[in-house]
Design a protein around this motif. Sequence first.
Motif: not given
Length: 220
Positions: A70-71, A193-194, A40-43, A163-165
């Motif tokens: 997330c979406l 985005i995050h 997800l982070d890469e996307a 990544r969000q953390r």
Amino acid sequence: MDKADQVALVAGRNEYLRLALKTILTDQLGFTDIVQAASLDEAMEQLSHKPKKSLALFDDALPGIKSVACLTAVRDCFPNLRLAVLSKSHEKQDVLAALEAGVHGYVPKAIGPAQLTAALRLIMDGHIYVPPIVASIRPASEGVQVLQSVPPVKPPIDNLTPRQREVLELLMQGKSNKEIARDLKLGEGTVKIHMAALFRVFGARSRAAVAAAGSQLLSS
């Protein structure tokens, strides 16, 4: 819809699935470029670096997807992006959850290539696709009641990607998006985005509220 010069993102753990989707998108739907992501982070970083994608396909088993929030964040940041989820599940509550998140299509992994092509074409032509097995889903106003009957979700902190953390921890230190981007070696668009995901997960409307909620959960 004319697919000339359009780019799609295919995000999935399985390389063979990504390659199969790439073939369908290029050979059957005329996409000129397919960008792949394995998490997800890469996307999200791919979407930020090249935001002019017209379609994004997410495997719901993608590493990092722990919540439909997330979406929803992807939809919030890229409102012109057509978004579809591929899933093994045929449960109505899972389909409803995806639709509540704002996806434009819920595609079972078990359907054949011809059906998959037809589903993606419908999505790109502006329609919402759900599999025939759940086509009888009740209106969204009643669907919300169905969603409320499922077991409670995990605490928000458990729904964050690594990544969000990291973004949350730096936000709690009072850092700006620009400073967070510099510290994590990310683009500012990726950080936004995050941040959108964090706002959605915590149900917050300000950076201070996100930081406060994160501080409470991390200290508990």
